[in-house]
Design a protein around this motif. Sequence first.
Motif, PDB file in Angstrom:
ATOM      1  N   UNK A 124       0.826  -1.319   0.171  1.00  0.00           N
ATOM      2  CA  UNK A 124       0.188  -0.233  -0.017  1.00  0.00           C
ATOM      3  C   UNK A 124       0.924   1.252  -0.019  1.00  0.00           C
ATOM      4  N   UNK A 125       0.437   2.243  -0.587  1.00  0.00           N
ATOM      5  CA  UNK A 125       1.397   3.440  -0.894  1.00  0.00           C
ATOM      6  C   UNK A 125       1.553   4.150   0.562  1.00  0.00           C
ATOM      7  N   UNK A 126       2.989   4.204   0.860  1.00  0.00           N
ATOM      8  CA  UNK A 126       3.375   4.723   2.219  1.00  0.00           C
ATOM      9  C   UNK A 126       3.267   3.681   3.067  1.00  0.00           C
ATOM     10  N   UNK A 127       3.029   2.493   3.013  1.00  0.00           N
ATOM     11  CA  UNK A 127       3.016   1.161   3.991  1.00  0.00           C
ATOM     12  C   UNK A 127       3.917   0.258   3.802  1.00  0.00           C
ATOM     13  N   UNK A 128       4.592   0.465   2.786  1.00  0.00           N
ATOM     14  CA  UNK A 128       5.769  -0.651   2.515  1.00  0.00           C
ATOM     15  C   UNK A 128       5.164  -1.975   1.781  1.00  0.00           C
ATOM     16  N   UNK A 129       5.988  -2.820   1.447  1.00  0.00           N
ATOM     17  CA  UNK A 129       5.726  -4.223   0.726  1.00  0.00           C
ATOM     18  C   UNK A 129       5.940  -5.447   1.557  1.00  0.00           C
ATOM     19  N   UNK A 130       5.266  -6.176   1.264  1.00  0.00           N
ATOM     20  CA  UNK A 130       5.094  -7.482   2.212  1.00  0.00           C
ATOM     21  C   UNK A 130       5.128  -8.850   1.488  1.00  0.00           C
ATOM     22  N   UNK A 131       5.731  -9.791   1.825  1.00  0.00           N
ATOM     23  CA  UNK A 131       5.372 -11.208   1.163  1.00  0.00           C
ATOM     24  C   UNK A 131       4.818 -11.997   2.574  1.00  0.00           C
ATOM     25  N   UNK A 132       3.658 -12.372   2.331  1.00  0.00           N
ATOM     26  CA  UNK A 132       2.711 -12.907   3.521  1.00  0.00           C
ATOM     27  C   UNK A 132       3.013 -12.052   4.431  1.00  0.00           C
ATOM     28  N   UNK A 189       7.539  -8.982  -8.475  1.00  0.00           N
ATOM     29  CA  UNK A 189       7.354  -9.124  -7.157  1.00  0.00           C
ATOM     30  C   UNK A 189       8.710  -9.662  -6.651  1.00  0.00           C
ATOM     31  N   UNK A 190       9.191 -10.465  -7.516  1.00  0.00           N
ATOM     32  CA  UNK A 190      10.605 -11.021  -7.277  1.00  0.00           C
ATOM     33  C   UNK A 190      11.712 -10.027  -6.902  1.00  0.00           C
ATOM     34  N   UNK A 191      11.528  -8.752  -7.824  1.00  0.00           N
ATOM     35  CA  UNK A 191      12.514  -7.718  -7.612  1.00  0.00           C
ATOM     36  C   UNK A 191      12.085  -6.999  -6.317  1.00  0.00           C
ATOM     37  N   UNK A 192      10.800  -7.020  -5.908  1.00  0.00           N
ATOM     38  CA  UNK A 192      10.590  -6.344  -4.530  1.00  0.00           C
ATOM     39  C   UNK A 192      10.888  -7.068  -3.453  1.00  0.00           C
ATOM     40  N   UNK A 193      11.018  -8.437  -3.744  1.00  0.00           N
ATOM     41  CA  UNK A 193      11.448  -9.347  -2.693  1.00  0.00           C
ATOM     42  C   UNK A 193      13.043  -9.436  -2.621  1.00  0.00           C
ATOM     43  N   UNK A 215       4.749  -2.570  -5.477  1.00  0.00           N
ATOM     44  CA  UNK A 215       5.520  -3.465  -4.914  1.00  0.00           C
ATOM     45  C   UNK A 215       7.001  -2.889  -4.725  1.00  0.00           C
ATOM     46  N   UNK A 216       7.482  -2.796  -6.009  1.00  0.00           N
ATOM     47  CA  UNK A 216       8.759  -2.158  -6.146  1.00  0.00           C
ATOM     48  C   UNK A 216       9.310  -0.908  -5.383  1.00  0.00           C
ATOM     49  N   UNK A 217       8.128  -0.192  -5.516  1.00  0.00           N
ATOM     50  CA  UNK A 217       8.539   1.318  -5.157  1.00  0.00           C
ATOM     51  C   UNK A 217       8.307   1.348  -3.502  1.00  0.00           C
TER      52      UNK A 217
END
Length: 258
Positions: A124-132, A189-193, A215-217
């Motif tokens: 979510x914008x401003x909330x970070x990215x998550x895997x599970x 998603x793999x780049x984000x991870x 996700x990447x941003x």
Amino acid sequence: MNVMVQAAVKAGRSLSRDFGEVQNLQVSMKGPGDYVSAADKKAEQIIHAELAKARPGYSFLMEESGAVAGDDPQHRWIVDPLDGTTNFLHGIPIFSISIALERQGQLVAGVVYNPAMDELYTAERGGGAFLNDRRLRVAARKNLSDAVIGTGVPHLGRGHHGNFLIELRNVMGEVSGIRRMGSAALDLAYVAAGRMDGFWEHGLQPWDVAAGIILIREAGGFATDDKGGQGIFESGSIVAGNEPIHKALLKTMRKPIK
Ligand code: IPD
Ligand code: CA
Ligand code: CA
């Protein structure tokens, strides 16, 4: 986010069931082609129904049904119900569901779900990215020589083969590995991870990339078009990575042939 996750997981269950059947149909003469396109449409209907029920009026851009204008033009869902169709059709368990939300033309949330591995990527914008439940961060590698780079290889009837061969020749000589996974949403998603250090592809549609971009941003990375600008949806081209890899990739891809 809850609404998006629920829609993705429900559609994922449907795809997983159909994927099992595809593996059986694989050996039949006719092959699983029609079955797969039905699975794809079914997944899109599930996502459409879930999202429309939870947020009546929001507009849609969906791969199979196209644009559906709602009463609320400020909000738009961008949906690919099955990204990696060729893998799915061939019984290769690398495919995903991609759902993004735009508010006033800005990406504000994204979900990519790989049902075969039960991996759910959210941002979510401003909330970070998550895997599970795990917070994501793009890889820290600074040099192309250490980097694994994903791409999409054009094929029969798709893309400019000559241009791609030039880019590939330029990049492959500088990196530690190239991957072609076959689902652009999952690649991003793999780049984000931090699993892949960078990615580039041309000829993509907004539903292939929308969720992956946020996700990447949100994982601290960069995603631009192939000129380094913001026209990813318009050009269909994307280049992504952490700051140094993104920059190096842009430069290396474009190197003129001597
Ligand atoms: C495809 C995948 C693939 C990419 C293609 C896309 P689809 O989407 O993302 O990785 O190389 O360009 O069209 O057709 O499987 O939804
Ligand atoms: Ca796609
Ligand atoms: Ca698709």
